[in-house]
Design an enzyme around this catalytic site. Structure first.
Site, PDB file in Angstrom:
ATOM      1  CB  THR A 126      -0.926   0.002   1.241  1.00 18.52           C
ATOM      2  OG1 THR A 126      -1.468   1.316   1.426  1.00 18.52           O
ATOM      3  CG2 THR A 126      -0.184  -0.378   2.514  1.00 18.52           C
ATOM      4  CG  ASP A 127      -1.121   5.092  -0.698  1.00 18.50           C
ATOM      5  OD1 ASP A 127      -1.592   4.450   0.269  1.00 18.50           O
ATOM      6  OD2 ASP A 127      -1.747   6.020  -1.267  1.00 18.50           O
ATOM      7  CD  GLU A 128      -2.880   3.772   4.879  1.00 16.80           C
ATOM      8  OE1 GLU A 128      -2.532   3.682   6.064  1.00 16.80           O
ATOM      9  OE2 GLU A 128      -4.060   3.820   4.512  1.00 16.80           O
ATOM     10  CE1 TYR A 150      -3.646  -2.283   6.118  1.00 15.71           C
ATOM     11  CE2 TYR A 150      -3.219   0.026   5.668  1.00 15.71           C
ATOM     12  CZ  TYR A 150      -3.488  -1.252   5.212  1.00 15.71           C
ATOM     13  OH  TYR A 150      -3.586  -1.502   3.863  1.00 15.71           O
ATOM     14  CE  LYS A 154      -0.767  -4.461   3.144  1.00 12.37           C
ATOM     15  NZ  LYS A 154      -1.297  -5.742   2.562  1.00 12.37           N
TER      16      LYS A 154
HETATM   17  P1  NAD Z   1     -10.746  -6.084   2.895  1.00 18.48           P
HETATM   18  O1  NAD Z   1     -10.627  -5.829   4.356  1.00 18.48           O
HETATM   19  O2  NAD Z   1     -11.984  -5.697   2.170  1.00 18.48           O
HETATM   20  O3  NAD Z   1     -10.527  -7.641   2.605  1.00 18.48           O
HETATM   21  C1  NAD Z   1      -9.566  -8.413   3.280  1.00 18.48           C
HETATM   22  C2  NAD Z   1      -9.908  -9.883   3.058  1.00 18.48           C
HETATM   23  O4  NAD Z   1      -8.892 -10.677   3.707  1.00 18.48           O
HETATM   24  C3  NAD Z   1     -11.241 -10.297   3.667  1.00 18.48           C
HETATM   25  O5  NAD Z   1     -11.977 -11.088   2.747  1.00 18.48           O
HETATM   26  C4  NAD Z   1     -10.847 -11.098   4.891  1.00 18.48           C
HETATM   27  O6  NAD Z   1     -11.807 -12.101   5.246  1.00 18.48           O
HETATM   28  C5  NAD Z   1      -9.524 -11.701   4.449  1.00 18.48           C
HETATM   29  N1  NAD Z   1      -8.644 -12.062   5.582  1.00 18.48           N
HETATM   30  C6  NAD Z   1      -8.335 -11.284   6.650  1.00 18.48           C
HETATM   31  N2  NAD Z   1      -7.530 -11.971   7.483  1.00 18.48           N
HETATM   32  C7  NAD Z   1      -7.311 -13.187   6.908  1.00 18.48           C
HETATM   33  C8  NAD Z   1      -6.557 -14.329   7.281  1.00 18.48           C
HETATM   34  N3  NAD Z   1      -5.848 -14.353   8.426  1.00 18.48           N
HETATM   35  N4  NAD Z   1      -6.550 -15.393   6.451  1.00 18.48           N
HETATM   36  C9  NAD Z   1      -7.274 -15.392   5.300  1.00 18.48           C
HETATM   37  N5  NAD Z   1      -8.021 -14.347   4.915  1.00 18.48           N
HETATM   38  C10 NAD Z   1      -8.032 -13.253   5.708  1.00 18.48           C
HETATM   39  O7  NAD Z   1      -9.458  -5.401   2.258  1.00 18.48           O
HETATM   40  P2  NAD Z   1      -9.241  -4.690   0.847  1.00 18.48           P
HETATM   41  O8  NAD Z   1      -9.573  -3.267   0.981  1.00 18.48           O
HETATM   42  O9  NAD Z   1      -9.866  -5.507  -0.207  1.00 18.48           O
HETATM   43  O10 NAD Z   1      -7.654  -4.797   0.733  1.00 18.48           O
HETATM   44  C11 NAD Z   1      -7.045  -5.957   0.154  1.00 18.48           C
HETATM   45  C12 NAD Z   1      -5.540  -5.778   0.192  1.00 18.48           C
HETATM   46  O11 NAD Z   1      -5.178  -4.608  -0.533  1.00 18.48           O
HETATM   47  C13 NAD Z   1      -4.957  -5.612   1.593  1.00 18.48           C
HETATM   48  O12 NAD Z   1      -3.751  -6.312   1.655  1.00 18.48           O
HETATM   49  C14 NAD Z   1      -4.731  -4.116   1.722  1.00 18.48           C
HETATM   50  O13 NAD Z   1      -3.664  -3.837   2.614  1.00 18.48           O
HETATM   51  C15 NAD Z   1      -4.367  -3.765   0.285  1.00 18.48           C
HETATM   52  N6  NAD Z   1      -4.651  -2.372  -0.129  1.00 18.48           N
HETATM   53  C16 NAD Z   1      -5.896  -1.856   0.072  1.00 18.48           C
HETATM   54  C17 NAD Z   1      -6.179  -0.565  -0.350  1.00 18.48           C
HETATM   55  C18 NAD Z   1      -7.541   0.048  -0.153  1.00 18.48           C
HETATM   56  O14 NAD Z   1      -7.702   1.248  -0.397  1.00 18.48           O
HETATM   57  N7  NAD Z   1      -8.547  -0.705   0.258  1.00 18.48           N
HETATM   58  C19 NAD Z   1      -5.166   0.192  -0.971  1.00 18.48           C
HETATM   59  C20 NAD Z   1      -3.900  -0.371  -1.145  1.00 18.48           C
HETATM   60  C21 NAD Z   1      -3.661  -1.662  -0.730  1.00 18.48           C
HETATM   61  O1  TDX Z   2     -15.299   8.090   8.968  1.00 16.10           O
HETATM   62  C1  TDX Z   2     -14.267   8.493   8.400  1.00 16.10           C
HETATM   63  N1  TDX Z   2     -14.012   9.830   8.353  1.00 16.10           N
HETATM   64  C2  TDX Z   2     -12.903  10.353   7.782  1.00 16.10           C
HETATM   65  O2  TDX Z   2     -12.724  11.582   7.758  1.00 16.10           O
HETATM   66  C3  TDX Z   2     -13.315   7.591   7.793  1.00 16.10           C
HETATM   67  C4  TDX Z   2     -13.548   6.108   7.820  1.00 16.10           C
HETATM   68  C5  TDX Z   2     -12.198   8.129   7.209  1.00 16.10           C
HETATM   69  N2  TDX Z   2     -11.977   9.468   7.208  1.00 16.10           N
HETATM   70  C6  TDX Z   2     -10.762   9.986   6.565  1.00 16.10           C
HETATM   71  C7  TDX Z   2      -9.474   9.351   7.018  1.00 16.10           C
HETATM   72  C8  TDX Z   2      -8.603   9.405   5.778  1.00 16.10           C
HETATM   73  O3  TDX Z   2      -7.980  10.679   5.689  1.00 16.10           O
HETATM   74  O4  TDX Z   2     -10.863   9.650   5.182  1.00 16.10           O
HETATM   75  C9  TDX Z   2      -9.605   9.270   4.635  1.00 16.10           C
HETATM   76  C10 TDX Z   2      -9.710   7.859   4.092  1.00 16.10           C
HETATM   77  O5  TDX Z   2      -9.896   6.990   5.190  1.00 16.10           O
HETATM   78  P1  TDX Z   2     -10.046   5.408   4.995  1.00 16.10           P
HETATM   79  O6  TDX Z   2     -11.144   5.143   4.034  1.00 16.10           O
HETATM   80  O7  TDX Z   2     -10.121   4.792   6.358  1.00 16.10           O
HETATM   81  O8  TDX Z   2      -8.704   5.039   4.244  1.00 16.10           O
HETATM   82  P2  TDX Z   2      -7.146   5.259   4.648  1.00 16.10           P
HETATM   83  O9  TDX Z   2      -6.975   5.405   6.090  1.00 16.10           O
HETATM   84  O10 TDX Z   2      -6.611   6.343   3.766  1.00 16.10           O
HETATM   85  O11 TDX Z   2      -6.548   3.820   4.195  1.00 16.10           O
HETATM   86  C11 TDX Z   2      -6.969   3.209   2.963  1.00 16.10           C
HETATM   87  O12 TDX Z   2      -6.044   3.395   1.934  1.00 16.10           O
HETATM   88  C12 TDX Z   2      -4.859   2.641   1.957  1.00 16.10           C
HETATM   89  C13 TDX Z   2      -7.284   1.730   3.146  1.00 16.10           C
HETATM   90  O13 TDX Z   2      -8.204   1.561   4.222  1.00 16.10           O
HETATM   91  C14 TDX Z   2      -6.039   0.936   3.373  1.00 16.10           C
HETATM   92  O14 TDX Z   2      -6.344  -0.466   3.450  1.00 16.10           O
HETATM   93  C15 TDX Z   2      -5.103   1.175   2.223  1.00 16.10           C
HETATM   94  O15 TDX Z   2      -3.864   0.531   2.441  1.00 16.10           O
END
Ligand code: NAD
Ligand code: TDX
Length: 336
Positions: A126-128, A150, A154
């Protein structure tokens, strides 16, 4: 025939990726290993559950014995590790599962991939991991300065995966994507939470001054980038994947209110997230030079996303119940 093993395939991005692969390639088999935590949802893949090319295992990636059995039975060639605890706010309140799944679980998969000579191990990072920047966007060789449990977990997984390339020649590729949005995202993240709250005339809890910046990437674009990286990426390399849509949270909120036709009075400014990163920004020149750029513009992506939540209340309504409601009431004084 290519044999894929996808972890976390029942979550938001993982389920879009399973659809992407099964939709694009005929001659594949795909195993989805997912523990089905609160974020995993069988509904996300019910339309492929009878597909002969697809098989689901409800298992934990931290379970060494089960992972050894699954790897030896299916001999995957391509492993894509999405499985993770993924929500920053949850990692602040309860970090342990993040360390366990995101770091130890990745270790278990790397070990099995090494033993079974997989052709590609894609670590979905992730970019984080870079932390926050108010200056230049981060490039792939910039230092990693994660701020939350988190993102620190990662980062551990990201560098552990790299170590398996460097030390054991495992063909690892790492992708670092920006904030994803789209259909099927659990309604705890900013965009799906605010869309579903707005639909129901509930308050939108905006953290701090609402001026934090994220770069938004449509999840289907992220999946096409991963597919591209599997074929064109170089083992040992890291690829940033961005959407090219840097926006403040207040701009996102305004767009959601506009698309749902709701009033700005729904916005409720609440206490800031501890350690809240101010801005994420990626330099994506490396992946662009290799030949991949996002295809979905933000306007289209947001319209599709808002319409999906409007049309699919039966998907998200059951998720907003019980402890979920307590959380918003106790933390932000919001009745959902
Ligand atoms: P999500 O939380 O929607 O899905 C995570 C999935 O992993 C779920 O289906 C959960 O049941 C499964 N899981 C959790 N723990 C597990 C375990 N111990 N064994 C097997 N399965 C397990 O997450 P997402 O938003 O789809 O993110 C997917 C991946 O992409 C993550 O690795 C996250 O760090 C990365 N990512 C997410 C974002 C974003 O904006 N959502 C951005 C960049 C990277
Ligand atoms: O209720 C809220 N109010 C609010 O102001 C929530 C849930 C978030 N926020 C803000 C926090 C962040 O600045 O919005 C922005 C986005 O928040 P999230 O949706 O929680 O995302 P972020 O914390 O940026 O992380 C996401 O991007 C990178 C994903 O959850 C991660 O899994 C991914 O790695």
């Amino acid at each position: 025939m290519k044999r894929y093993l996808v972890t976390g395939g029942s979550g938001f991005i993982g389920s879009r990726f399973v659809h992407h692969i099964l939709g694009k390639y005929n001659d594949v088999s795909l195993i989805n290993v997912d523990k089905l935590t609160y974020a995993g949802n069988q509904e996300n893949l019910k339309d492929v559950s009878d597909d002969d090319r697809y098989r689901f295992y409800r298992d934990d990636i931290c379970d060494k014995k089960r992972m050894a059995e699954i790897f030896s039975e299916h001999k995957p060639e391509i492993v894509v590790n999405f499985a993770a605890e993924s929500h920053v706010d949850r990692s602040i309140g309860a970090p342990e599962d993040f360390i366990q799944t995101d770091v130890f679980g990745t270790f278990v998969l790397l070990e099995e991939s090494k033993k079974n000579d997989v052709e590609r191990f894609i670590q979905i990072s992730t970019d984080e991991v870079y932390g926050s920047t108010l200056g230049e966007p981060f490039g792939e060789t910039d230092p990693l300065m994660p701020s939350s449990p988190y993102s620190a977990s990662k980062t551990g997984a990201d560098r552990l995966a790299y170590s398996y390339f460097k030390t054991y020649d495992l063909p690892v590729i790492i992708s670092r994507a920006s904030n994803n949005y789209g259909s099927h995202q659990y309604p705890e993240k900013l965009i799906p939470l605010f869309i579903t709250n707005a639909i129901d005339d509930k308050q939108l809890p905006l953290y701090g001054d609402g001026l934090n910046v994220r770069d938004w990437l449509y999840a289907d674009d992220h999946c096409s980038a991963i597919d591209f990286i599997i074929s064109n990426g170089v083992p040992g390399e890291v690829y940033n994947v961005g959407g090219g849509n840097e926006l403040t949270n207040i701009m996102i909120t305004d767009r959601i209110l506009e698309l749902t036709g709701k009033s700005k009075e729904l916005i409720k400014f609440v206490d800031d997230r501890p350690g809240h990163d101010r801005r994420y920004a990626l330099d994506t020149a490396k992946l662009s030079a290799l030949g991949w750029d996002p295809a979905i513009d933000f306007k289209t992506g947001m319209e599709k996303t808002v319409n999906w939540y409007i049309d699919n209340r039966s998907w998200w309504e059951p998720l907003k119940s019980g402890e979920y409601l307590e959380y918003y009431k106790n933390n932000y004084g919001i009745e959902l």
